[in-house]
Write a protein that holds these residues in place. Structure first.
Motif, short mmCIF file in Angstrom:
data_model
loop_
_atom_site.label_atom_id
_atom_site.label_comp_id
_atom_site.label_asym_id
_atom_site.label_seq_id
_atom_site.Cartn_x
_atom_site.Cartn_y
_atom_site.Cartn_z
N ILE A 145 53.13 9.70 -19.22
CA ILE A 145 52.36 9.24 -18.07
C ILE A 145 53.09 9.70 -16.81
O ILE A 145 54.32 9.79 -16.79
CB ILE A 145 52.18 7.71 -18.05
N PRO A 146 52.35 9.99 -15.74
CA PRO A 146 53.02 10.34 -14.47
C PRO A 146 53.59 9.09 -13.82
O PRO A 146 53.02 8.00 -13.93
CB PRO A 146 51.88 10.93 -13.63
N ALA A 147 54.72 9.23 -13.18
CA ALA A 147 55.37 8.10 -12.51
C ALA A 147 55.60 8.42 -11.04
O ALA A 147 55.69 9.58 -10.63
CB ALA A 147 56.70 7.77 -13.19
N ALA A 148 55.68 7.36 -10.24
CA ALA A 148 55.94 7.51 -8.81
C ALA A 148 57.32 8.16 -8.60
O ALA A 148 58.24 7.92 -9.38
CB ALA A 148 55.90 6.14 -8.14
N PRO A 149 57.43 9.01 -7.57
CA PRO A 149 56.44 9.32 -6.53
C PRO A 149 55.69 10.63 -6.75
O PRO A 149 55.43 11.36 -5.78
CB PRO A 149 57.32 9.40 -5.28
N SER A 150 55.33 10.93 -7.99
CA SER A 150 54.62 12.17 -8.28
C SER A 150 53.31 12.24 -7.49
O SER A 150 52.63 11.22 -7.31
CB SER A 150 54.31 12.26 -9.78
N ARG A 151 52.97 13.44 -7.05
CA ARG A 151 51.73 13.65 -6.32
C ARG A 151 50.65 14.16 -7.29
O ARG A 151 50.85 15.17 -7.96
CB ARG A 151 51.92 14.65 -5.19
N MET A 152 49.53 13.46 -7.33
CA MET A 152 48.39 13.89 -8.11
C MET A 152 47.34 14.48 -7.16
O MET A 152 47.48 14.40 -5.94
CB MET A 152 47.81 12.71 -8.89
N LEU A 153 46.29 15.06 -7.72
CA LEU A 153 45.25 15.65 -6.87
C LEU A 153 44.65 14.62 -5.92
O LEU A 153 44.32 14.91 -4.78
CB LEU A 153 44.15 16.25 -7.75
N TRP A 165 65.12 5.37 -20.11
CA TRP A 165 63.73 5.81 -20.16
C TRP A 165 63.69 7.33 -20.03
O TRP A 165 64.00 7.87 -18.97
CB TRP A 165 62.90 5.16 -19.06
N ALA A 166 63.32 8.00 -21.10
CA ALA A 166 63.34 9.46 -21.11
C ALA A 166 62.31 10.03 -20.15
O ALA A 166 61.18 9.55 -20.06
CB ALA A 166 63.07 9.96 -22.52
N VAL A 167 62.71 11.06 -19.43
CA VAL A 167 61.84 11.73 -18.48
C VAL A 167 61.77 13.21 -18.80
O VAL A 167 62.63 13.76 -19.50
CB VAL A 167 62.32 11.54 -17.03
N THR A 168 60.73 13.85 -18.29
CA THR A 168 60.60 15.29 -18.40
C THR A 168 59.90 15.80 -17.15
O THR A 168 59.07 15.08 -16.57
CB THR A 168 59.82 15.69 -19.67
N PRO A 169 60.24 17.00 -16.69
CA PRO A 169 59.57 17.52 -15.50
C PRO A 169 58.13 17.91 -15.80
O PRO A 169 57.82 18.48 -16.85
CB PRO A 169 60.41 18.75 -15.12
N GLY A 170 57.25 17.60 -14.85
CA GLY A 170 55.86 17.99 -14.97
C GLY A 170 55.55 19.12 -14.01
O GLY A 170 56.31 19.38 -13.06
N ALA A 171 54.44 19.79 -14.25
CA ALA A 171 54.02 20.86 -13.34
C ALA A 171 53.91 20.31 -11.92
O ALA A 171 53.53 19.16 -11.72
CB ALA A 171 52.69 21.43 -13.81
N ARG A 172 54.23 21.14 -10.95
CA ARG A 172 54.17 20.69 -9.56
C ARG A 172 52.80 21.00 -8.98
O ARG A 172 52.17 22.00 -9.31
CB ARG A 172 55.27 21.35 -8.73
N LEU A 173 52.35 20.10 -8.12
CA LEU A 173 51.04 20.27 -7.49
C LEU A 173 51.10 21.43 -6.49
O LEU A 173 51.94 21.45 -5.60
CB LEU A 173 50.63 18.98 -6.78
N SER A 220 56.70 17.32 -10.86
CA SER A 220 56.19 15.97 -11.06
C SER A 220 57.14 15.23 -12.00
O SER A 220 57.86 15.85 -12.79
CB SER A 220 54.78 16.00 -11.67
N LEU A 221 57.11 13.91 -11.93
CA LEU A 221 57.98 13.09 -12.77
C LEU A 221 57.11 12.47 -13.87
O LEU A 221 56.19 11.70 -13.59
CB LEU A 221 58.65 12.00 -11.94
N LEU A 222 57.41 12.82 -15.11
CA LEU A 222 56.66 12.30 -16.24
C LEU A 222 57.56 11.40 -17.09
O LEU A 222 58.69 11.77 -17.43
CB LEU A 222 56.12 13.44 -17.11
N LEU A 223 57.05 10.23 -17.43
CA LEU A 223 57.73 9.30 -18.33
C LEU A 223 57.23 9.54 -19.75
O LEU A 223 56.02 9.54 -20.00
CB LEU A 223 57.44 7.86 -17.91
N VAL A 224 58.15 9.75 -20.67
CA VAL A 224 57.79 10.02 -22.06
C VAL A 224 57.56 8.70 -22.79
O VAL A 224 58.41 7.80 -22.74
CB VAL A 224 58.90 10.85 -22.74
#
Length: 220
Positions: free
Chosen positions: A160-168, A32-40, A85-89
């Motif tokens: 989509i964001p995946a756990a354990p990413s922190r959202m607002l 499952w491909a992942v990409t880094p997301g912006a950090r909160l 953040s952890l994003l699933l592509v």
């Protein structure tokens, strides 16, 4: 002499980074491909790119579609220093059908109540009340779902964001983990049928456009 059993102090940011890296490696190990997301950072997401106007969750890399990876060395490098953040592509190994919480609860309940093994698959949840059902890729939304602003199909060119990413609103989590689903993906048509059947049982609320629509294309 008295020995201390106290563990070394690990800063919360470092703990977040380690958890995110561990989760990213686990997902990547299953293709499952992942990409880094912006950090909160406070009340906005910071990707580190100068002048970036996006304040909501979004990919940290400008070329994320081309660089998304399942390579463990690359994943370790991304999360070596930053709690991204952890994003699933989506659109490669799976699509994700994102729905409001009321509909997501009904669908998951139908899967469990009817023991529909063919409909059981991983489901992610955000604290904002958005549920994403992971399904086999490629199938468009049925007409009953496609016209709704609160239902989004994430296919090629989305994430989509995946756990354990922190959202607002709070951390993302799994309602059904990939392990619980044995890493299997249900057919999109099967899940969409359950969603369509559940529409008449869900109390309608004022529709709101999911925040991610401002930064990611609707999979189509």
């Amino acid at each position: 002499m008295q020995w201390s059993v106290r563990r070394p102090f690990v800063p919360p940011v470092a703990l977040d980074r380690l958890r995110l890296r561990r989760a990213a490696l686990r997902l990547a190990a299953h293709g499952w491909a992942v990409t880094p997301g912006a950090r909160l950072s406070g009340h906005r997401f910071d990707c580190g790119r100068p002048g970036c106007p996006i304040t909501a969750c979004h990919p940290a890399l400008e070329s994320w579609e081309d660089t998304a990876s399942t390579d463990p060395a690359q994943v370790r490098a991304w999360w070596r220093h930053e709690p991204y953040s952890l994003l699933l592509v989506t659109g490669r190994r799976f699509d994700a059908i994102e729905v409001p919480a009321a509909l997501g609860l009904r669908v998951l309940g139908a899967v469990r109540l009817n023991r529909r093994g063919d409909a059981r698959g991983p489901v992610t949840v955000t604290a904002a009340g958005r549920w994403s059902f992971l399904v086999e890729p490629g199938a468009p939304l049925r007409s009953e779902l496609d016209h709704r602003l609160d239902v989004v199909r994430h296919g090629l060119g989305s994430w989509i964001p995946a756990a354990p990413s922190r959202m607002l609103e709070g951390p993302a989590r799994w309602a059904v983990t990939p392990e619980q689903a044995q890493w299997r993906l249900p057919g999109a048509e099967t899940v969409q049928q359950l969603m369509t059947d559940a529409l008449g049982t869900v109390r309608e609320r004022q529709l709101t456009v999911p925040r991610q629509l401002s930064t990611a294309r609707r999979g189509g």
